[in-house]
Scaffold this active site. Structure first.
Site, short mmCIF file in Angstrom:
data_model
loop_
_atom_site.label_atom_id
_atom_site.label_comp_id
_atom_site.label_asym_id
_atom_site.label_seq_id
_atom_site.Cartn_x
_atom_site.Cartn_y
_atom_site.Cartn_z
CG HIS A 68 -2.41 -0.70 0.57
ND1 HIS A 68 -2.38 -2.26 0.90
CD2 HIS A 68 -3.53 -0.60 0.37
CE1 HIS A 68 -3.20 -2.14 0.52
NE2 HIS A 68 -4.38 -1.07 0.41
CE LYS A 74 -8.15 -10.23 10.29
NZ LYS A 74 -7.48 -10.03 11.35
S1 SF4 Z 1 -6.81 -15.69 13.48
FE1 SF4 Z 1 -5.42 -14.89 14.72
S2 SF4 Z 1 -4.00 -14.71 13.35
FE2 SF4 Z 1 -5.28 -15.38 12.52
S3 SF4 Z 1 -5.62 -13.31 11.15
FE3 SF4 Z 1 -6.93 -13.32 12.99
S4 SF4 Z 1 -6.04 -12.08 14.96
FE4 SF4 Z 1 -4.45 -12.50 12.85
#
Ligand code: SF4
Lengths: 186, 292
Positions: A39, A104
């Site tokens: 980015h 996310k």
């Molecule tokens: S599950 Fe844990 S290690 Fe995997 S993306 Fe989410 S926070 Fe990161």
């Protein structure tokens, strides 16, 4: 449970306008992986007026960096990384045509405003289910910034990748709405 | 007579070869990344009927399905295969031979991340240049009685680590201040650390000790309360309810199940301080251990 709606990339203006926070979708087509350092490079290239390795108006960026591809597989495990780290760079990319992002976690007010102003959408995917998500990736091809290793830009061909609209073109924010709805005040 | 006693004592010393440490570390990191602990799977299973949100339920089902696929196909559960955190409990009568302990551990990490097709996620803090082999490992050492060596491998994801925090509270803040800080930290984290999470709380010690306590708390099996201090059992319960009341839910998409566990650890601190650390762990709560 509503049935998810199938959509294709590149996203058209009509599709983008019709997507609303909370809509479940299955995304198919090309998406490009890019995260932190990629980015910064895209952003700096835009500031300098240099050509980008991807065509932003036709692109959906997936904030992701897969595990190495084991023999016989299309890709390793892959899933979304946390999006807020890209917030600083994102409005500039949207201003230059970027139509969609998959990641996310919540976005900044600046990103949410840019989505509204320029007509783009932010999808959330579930983090930490990367062995399962990898099944939706048919092909992965290195596009740029190979020196970044896992963080390089890759073109992925995805099929029915499940996601949910978090921020739409109307300024809605699913995370905020959902958390408010389920909060218990004792 | 005196001589005899001495020989008896030194006979207790056990030699452990660095090669064994390397192969053990390698095995543990590959295993930890591909197979979720039984306690976490059980906690996820139990959380399903508690979740009232349909989306939340679906997320929980997918998380369990993912753990199952990863374990059967030997694929990493998450693409972030973590920073390599290693806890060592070294018996004072252990003699490590055949090399250098730090190098033996780093070599184990190197081999695990190369041969296990794990992602190399370590870089220079300023240039952001990848170290290419996921080293250096973060190593925490405790010297304990005996002649065994316990190695715990904990691949720690960046998403949940980034949402962790430490704070030096005033003694006046007390347990209410601690709970407030934990709740604020989790609320601010929202969907970022891949809920349902686990929360490790470290109270007391010094700034760095509180952080280490918080991380060690994450090694305690899900569903097991603090066995040393009744006050912490109570605090864990209250925080568990308080965090799940936040409504963040699985995947941050709203719901009842935000955390699977709150594990707190505590030790005495300076009369002027009240250090508190909150270490957030995602649902991919990975750690494996072996005693050599
Ligand atoms: S599950 Fe844990 S290690 Fe995997 S993306 Fe989410 S926070 Fe990161």
């Amino acid at each position: 449970m509503e049935t998810p709606r199938k959509i294709k990339t590149p996203l058209t203006e009509e599709v983008i306008a019709s997507l609303h926070a909370g809509d479940m979708v299955l995304i198919s087509g090309e998406v490009y992986t890019a995260r932190d350092v990629a980015h910064r490079r895209l952003y700096e290239a835009l500031l300098k007026g240099e050509a980008l390795p991807i065509d932003l108006p036709k692109s959906v960026i997936f904030y992701a960096a897969p595990t190495p591809t084991p023999p016989g597989k299309a890709i390793g495990s892959i899933g979304p990384t946390t999006s807020y780290r890209m917030d600083f760079f994102t409005p500039k990319l949207i201003e230059n045509g970027l139509k969609g992002m998959i990641g996310k976690g919540s976005r900044s007010p600046e990103v949410i405003a840019a989505l509204q102003k320029y007509g783009a959408v932010y999808f959330g995917a579930i983090g930490g289910i990367a062995a399962l998500s990898a099944r939706c990736v048919q092909k992965a091809e290195l596009i740029a910034y190979e020196d970044l290793g896992p963080e390089a830009i890759r073109k992925l061909i995805i099929v029915d990748f499940p996601a949910i609209v978090i921020n739409d073109t109307l300024g809605n924010d699913l995370y905020a709405q959902a958390q408010k709805k389920w909060r218990v005040n004792r | 007579m005196n001589m005899e006693k001495k020989t008896k004592k030194t006979a207790k010393v056990r030699q452990i070869d660095c090669k064994l440490i390397t192969t053990t570390v390698k095995k543990l990191f590959i295993e930890a990344n591909t197979s979720l602990g039984k306690d976490v799977i059980e906690a996820l299973r139990k959380s399903l009927p508690q979740e009232e949100s349909a989306t939340g339920k679906e997320v929980l089902v997918k998380i369990m399905e993912n753990a199952d696929i990863a374990c059967r196909s030997k694929m990493p559960m998450c693409q972030d295969t973590g920073l390599a955190v290693v806890f060592l409990e070294i018996g004072q009568d252990v003699h490590i031979v055949g090399g250098n302990l730090r190098e033996a551990i780093d070599e184990g990490v190197r081999q695990a991340y190369a041969e296990g097709y794990l992602r190399k996620s370590v870089c220079d803090p300023l240039t952001r240049k990848n170290t290419q082999d996921n080293t250096p490992a973060i190593i925490h050492v405790d010297i304990v009685a005996g002649n065994r060596l316990k190695i715990i491998a904990m691949p720690k994801g960046g998403g949940s680590e980034n949402m962790s925090a430490a704070k030096m509270l005033t003694p006046a803040a007390g347990s209410d201040g601690i709970k407030k800080f934990v709740l604020e930290t989790v609320e601010q984290a929202g969907a970022n650390p891949c809920p349902p999470i686990m929360v490790g709380v470290g109270i007391g010690g010094s700034l760095e000790e509180a952080c280490i306590l918080a991380k060690k708390a994450l090694l305690r099996p899900v569903g097991e309360a603090n066995s040393k201090d009744e006050r912490l059992v109570q605090m864990e319960k209250e925080l568990y309810t308080g965090i799940n009341d936040l409504g963040i839910g699985p995947g941050g998409l709203g719901g009842r199940v935000t955390t699977l566990a709150v594990n707190a650890e505590m030790m005495p601190c300076h009369i002027a301080s009240l250090p508190v650390a909150v270490n957030i762990q995602c649902h991919v709560a990975r750690h494996k251990e072996v005693i050599l």
